[in-house]
Write a protein that holds these residues in place. Structure first.
Motif, PDB file in Angstrom:
ATOM      1  N   LEU A 243      11.753 -20.443 -28.246  1.00 28.14           N
ATOM      2  CA  LEU A 243      12.824 -21.051 -28.700  1.00 28.14           C
ATOM      3  C   LEU A 243      12.211 -22.266 -29.378  1.00 28.14           C
ATOM      4  O   LEU A 243      12.667 -22.386 -31.302  1.00 28.14           O
ATOM      5  CB  LEU A 243      13.764 -21.362 -27.690  1.00 28.14           C
ATOM      6  CG  LEU A 243      15.664 -21.983 -28.693  1.00 28.14           C
ATOM      7  CD1 LEU A 243      15.718 -21.058 -28.919  1.00 28.14           C
ATOM      8  CD2 LEU A 243      15.625 -22.509 -26.814  1.00 28.14           C
ATOM      9  N   VAL A 244      11.384 -23.119 -29.145  1.00 32.16           N
ATOM     10  CA  VAL A 244      11.392 -24.477 -29.452  1.00 32.16           C
ATOM     11  C   VAL A 244      10.276 -24.114 -31.216  1.00 32.16           C
ATOM     12  O   VAL A 244      10.381 -24.433 -32.274  1.00 32.16           O
ATOM     13  CB  VAL A 244      10.028 -25.262 -28.869  1.00 32.16           C
ATOM     14  CG1 VAL A 244       9.780 -26.366 -28.813  1.00 32.16           C
ATOM     15  CG2 VAL A 244      11.198 -25.195 -27.618  1.00 32.16           C
ATOM     16  N   ILE A 245       9.272 -23.013 -31.137  1.00 29.85           N
ATOM     17  CA  ILE A 245       8.118 -22.518 -32.115  1.00 29.85           C
ATOM     18  C   ILE A 245       9.806 -22.063 -33.736  1.00 29.85           C
ATOM     19  O   ILE A 245       8.985 -22.509 -34.537  1.00 29.85           O
ATOM     20  CB  ILE A 245       7.521 -22.096 -31.948  1.00 29.85           C
ATOM     21  CG1 ILE A 245       6.381 -22.912 -31.344  1.00 29.85           C
ATOM     22  CG2 ILE A 245       6.399 -20.814 -32.565  1.00 29.85           C
ATOM     23  CD1 ILE A 245       5.263 -21.635 -30.548  1.00 29.85           C
ATOM     24  N   GLU A 246      10.569 -21.364 -32.648  1.00 33.69           N
ATOM     25  CA  GLU A 246      11.523 -20.220 -34.405  1.00 33.69           C
ATOM     26  C   GLU A 246      12.170 -21.912 -34.549  1.00 33.69           C
ATOM     27  O   GLU A 246      12.449 -21.974 -35.910  1.00 33.69           O
ATOM     28  CB  GLU A 246      11.859 -19.073 -32.753  1.00 33.69           C
ATOM     29  CG  GLU A 246      11.609 -18.499 -32.973  1.00 33.69           C
ATOM     30  CD  GLU A 246      11.314 -18.260 -34.239  1.00 33.69           C
ATOM     31  OE1 GLU A 246      11.277 -17.365 -35.158  1.00 33.69           O
ATOM     32  OE2 GLU A 246       9.624 -16.950 -33.835  1.00 33.69           O
ATOM     33  N   LYS A 247      12.393 -22.733 -34.064  1.00 37.03           N
ATOM     34  CA  LYS A 247      13.810 -23.235 -34.500  1.00 37.03           C
ATOM     35  C   LYS A 247      12.523 -24.643 -35.787  1.00 37.03           C
ATOM     36  O   LYS A 247      13.009 -24.915 -36.442  1.00 37.03           O
ATOM     37  CB  LYS A 247      14.187 -24.538 -33.110  1.00 37.03           C
ATOM     38  CG  LYS A 247      15.178 -25.507 -33.381  1.00 37.03           C
ATOM     39  CD  LYS A 247      16.518 -24.981 -32.873  1.00 37.03           C
ATOM     40  CE  LYS A 247      17.308 -24.504 -34.372  1.00 37.03           C
ATOM     41  NZ  LYS A 247      19.118 -23.595 -33.178  1.00 37.03           N
ATOM     42  N   PHE A 248      12.011 -24.476 -35.326  1.00 34.06           N
ATOM     43  CA  PHE A 248      10.972 -26.114 -35.947  1.00 34.06           C
ATOM     44  C   PHE A 248       9.897 -25.174 -37.293  1.00 34.06           C
ATOM     45  O   PHE A 248       8.685 -26.151 -37.436  1.00 34.06           O
ATOM     46  CB  PHE A 248       9.766 -26.974 -35.117  1.00 34.06           C
ATOM     47  CG  PHE A 248      10.262 -27.459 -34.044  1.00 34.06           C
ATOM     48  CD1 PHE A 248      11.664 -28.199 -34.568  1.00 34.06           C
ATOM     49  CD2 PHE A 248      10.291 -27.658 -32.901  1.00 34.06           C
ATOM     50  CE1 PHE A 248      12.523 -29.224 -34.096  1.00 34.06           C
ATOM     51  CE2 PHE A 248      10.951 -29.095 -32.292  1.00 34.06           C
ATOM     52  CZ  PHE A 248      11.850 -29.421 -32.578  1.00 34.06           C
ATOM     53  N   LYS A 249      10.710 -24.313 -37.086  1.00 36.73           N
ATOM     54  CA  LYS A 249      10.115 -23.358 -38.856  1.00 36.73           C
ATOM     55  C   LYS A 249      11.015 -23.763 -39.742  1.00 36.73           C
ATOM     56  O   LYS A 249      10.381 -23.726 -40.503  1.00 36.73           O
ATOM     57  CB  LYS A 249       9.747 -21.422 -38.608  1.00 36.73           C
ATOM     58  CG  LYS A 249       8.738 -21.331 -37.586  1.00 36.73           C
ATOM     59  CD  LYS A 249       8.406 -19.997 -37.908  1.00 36.73           C
ATOM     60  CE  LYS A 249       6.525 -19.464 -37.010  1.00 36.73           C
ATOM     61  NZ  LYS A 249       7.030 -17.534 -36.386  1.00 36.73           N
TER      62      LYS A 249
ATOM     63  N   PRO B 276       7.395 -31.530 -34.013  1.00 36.30           N
ATOM     64  CA  PRO B 276       7.723 -30.754 -35.167  1.00 36.30           C
ATOM     65  C   PRO B 276       6.909 -30.177 -35.990  1.00 36.30           C
ATOM     66  O   PRO B 276       7.130 -29.601 -36.988  1.00 36.30           O
ATOM     67  CB  PRO B 276       9.224 -30.906 -35.054  1.00 36.30           C
ATOM     68  CG  PRO B 276       9.305 -32.434 -34.405  1.00 36.30           C
ATOM     69  CD  PRO B 276       8.474 -32.145 -33.069  1.00 36.30           C
ATOM     70  N   VAL B 277       6.532 -31.776 -36.054  1.00 32.64           N
ATOM     71  CA  VAL B 277       5.907 -31.868 -37.311  1.00 32.64           C
ATOM     72  C   VAL B 277       4.375 -30.749 -37.018  1.00 32.64           C
ATOM     73  O   VAL B 277       4.470 -29.642 -38.124  1.00 32.64           O
ATOM     74  CB  VAL B 277       5.013 -33.457 -37.711  1.00 32.64           C
ATOM     75  CG1 VAL B 277       4.301 -33.296 -39.117  1.00 32.64           C
ATOM     76  CG2 VAL B 277       6.268 -33.999 -38.206  1.00 32.64           C
TER      77      VAL B 277
END
Ligand code: HEM
Ligand code: SF4
Ligand code: FES
Lengths: 221, 258
Positions: free
Chosen positions: A148-154, A214-215
């Protein structure tokens, strides 16, 4: 009730709640950083599951919400009293201070609060009430919080939003730790200069650490 | 030197004030700020105008009367001096100087640059003293006092009650003043006897008068003509906290009518 407390009591409440929030940020950051060091997301997911299910943590979650509400409410009351204490402003505002960001605590606080609501909708409420992807880890089926986190920060807008948000968190934190100690009466000729340094270090490490996530995800994905 | 002055003029406590611009010429660089104001006032009197009202008494930096907010600084740009001790050589020929009264709800303007600082007297009356019975004078050295405490107490007692801390604070907080007055007694054995009642009573009165709360910005310390340290504020908070936890209950009251 909190209204009728004296100025010093209000500041002590503010400081205790603030220090508690700092301790929460450190735990939160430590868990998030697992995402960067374990690309399989396993350790992060296990930690997230622990935080979501452990009964002690569940109680602490309520304390945390209480701490936030207390900090925000007392902060707003203090600020209103402070504005009321100077009904006529100066033509030339004073500019001497030893702690720059102390003048903008209500403003940085308001920015933190606004993004906090978005943040809770993005992750916390989604994990609690929404549809979640799932993975099998060591024979247990658990929510894939990491995905979920990785998808968001794409998505670039989200990365930018978190960057701005966390920068303001850093500004708030710059005048947090040492100020809380001073409010609690913990001032000492030997250690207070250290507290100023520690406060800045905490601001940079916490805000910087959160920004890194996120970066790094955006750059590497 | 020739200067342009923008001064807050206000007829009385109820009238609306405004800034008025004046020109003063041939001011000596070695005159004090108040002497420069005297030159201005003499010229106003000659012209038949109302002179600028400002507080002053000792003119040697010890009474705390000379409240003027000069170019964004209480007592002007110099460090650790009162307005009466501020020299005109701190300014340049042709400068524009903006002079305002202290701005705080508990310090209402009475006329021009004069504010009513009764609120400070009220804080002192609430507990800024020690109760002693009359009788023979005790031997000065009968009670041993650590040198460090004696020095810190003297430093705190240097506060002249000018109100620059309130004027400088973005919250118009009186914490530096109150903490200096609490500290000068709290550090000495004679003051310890009433310490917990004193700190609670003085904080309560300070809040009641409508001063703001402390954000630990440090502007007060930077502007205080007597360089009172904000470590006194921490001491006051410490005294207050231990009084709250250990001493018998005293009802708390918030300030500012909230
Ligand atoms: C995780 C987030 C936060 C942390 C770690 C935090 C921490 C702190 C700390 C340690 C202080 C210093 C307390 C003192 O001077 O004794 C402080 C002050 C303050 N905080 Fe926060 N805070 C957070 C969020 C917020 C939010 C959301 C608001 C929203 C209104 C806020 C408003 C304030 C205000 C107004 C002050 C200054 C109070 C004053 O002295 O006048 N903070 N914060
Ligand atoms: S603490 Fe300093 S600025 Fe405040 S009243 Fe005392 S002498 Fe004046
Ligand atoms: S007139 Fe007394 S301190 Fe300035």
């Amino acid at each position: 009730m909190a209204l009728t407390y004296s100025s010093v009591t209000k500041k002590i409440i503010m400081a205790l709640a603030g220090l508690f929030l700092i301790s929460f940020l450190i735990v939160h950051l430590s868990i998030n950083l697992l995402l960067l060091f374990d690309s399989s997301r396993e350790s992060f997911n296990v930690a997230a599951r622990f935080m979501a299910t452990n009964p002690v943590i569940q109680v602490m979650q309520i304390v945390l919400f209480g701490g936030f509400i207390l900090h925000i409410l007392v902060g707003i009351i203090l600020q209103i009293q402070n504005w009321m204490a100077r009904p006529t402003r100066y033509k030339i505002e004073g500019y001497s201070q030893s702690s720059f960001f102390s003048k903008f605590m209500i403003h940085t606080g308001a920015v933190i609060l606004a993004f906090l609501v978005i943040h809770l909708f993005n992750f916390f409420f989604k994990a609690k009430f929404g549809e979640m992807p799932e993975v099998m880890i060591d024979g247990t089926l658990m929510e894939d919080m990491g995905l979920l986190v990785i998808e968001k920060f794409k998505e670039f807008p989200y990365v930018l939003m978190y960057l701005v948000w966390l920068l303001f968190l850093g500004f708030h934190l710059d005048h947090a730790f040492h100020s809380a100690l001073q409010s609690l009466g913990l001032n000492h000729s030997k250690y207070t200069p250290l507290a100023f340094g520690l406060s800045r270090a905490l601001a940079i490490l916490i805000a910087g650490g959160f920004i890194l996530i996120p970066v790094v995800i955006y750059v590497t994905q | 030197m020739n200067l342009t002055l923008k001064i807050w003029r206000q007829k009385n406590a109820t009238s609306k004030g405004r800034f008025v611009t004046y020109q003063v010429n041939d001011i000596s660089t070695s005159s004090s700020f108040l002497e420069m104001m005297d030159v201005l006032n003499e010229s106003l009197v000659i012209k038949g105008e109302d002179p600028v009202a400002f507080d002053h008494d000792c003119r040697e930096g010890i009474c705390g009367a000379c409240s003027m907010y000069i170019n964004g600084h209480p007592h002007g740009p110099d460090k650790a001096v009162t307005t009466c001790q501020l020299h005109m050589r701190k300014f340049k020929d042709g400068d524009t100087i903006v002079i305002e009264p202290w701005r705080a709800r508990p310090f209402p303007v009475l006329k021009d640059l004069i504010v009513d600082r009764t609120a400070f007297d009220k804080i002192i009356q609430a507990g800024g003293y020690i109760s002693v019975n009359t009788g023979g004078i005790p031997d000065a050295n009968a009670i041993p006092i650590p040198k460090v405490n004696a020095d810190l107490s003297m430093d705190a007692a240097a506060c002249i009650g000018c109100g620059a801390c309130v004027a400088a604070c973005k919250n118009a907080s009186a914490m530096l003043f109150a903490s200096a007055k609490v500290s000068q007694f709290a550090l000495l054995p004679q003051g310890r006897i009433e310490a917990s009642e004193r700190v609670q009573a003085m904080v309560a009165e300070m809040d009641k008068q409508g001063f703001g709360n402390c954000t630990n910005t440090g502007a007060c310390e930077a502007e205080c003509p007597k360089e009172i340290s904000i470590s006194n504020i921490a001491r006051m908070n410490r005294e207050f906290l231990s009084a709250k936890v250990c001493a018998p209950k005293v009802k708390e009251q918030s300030g500012g009518g909230i």
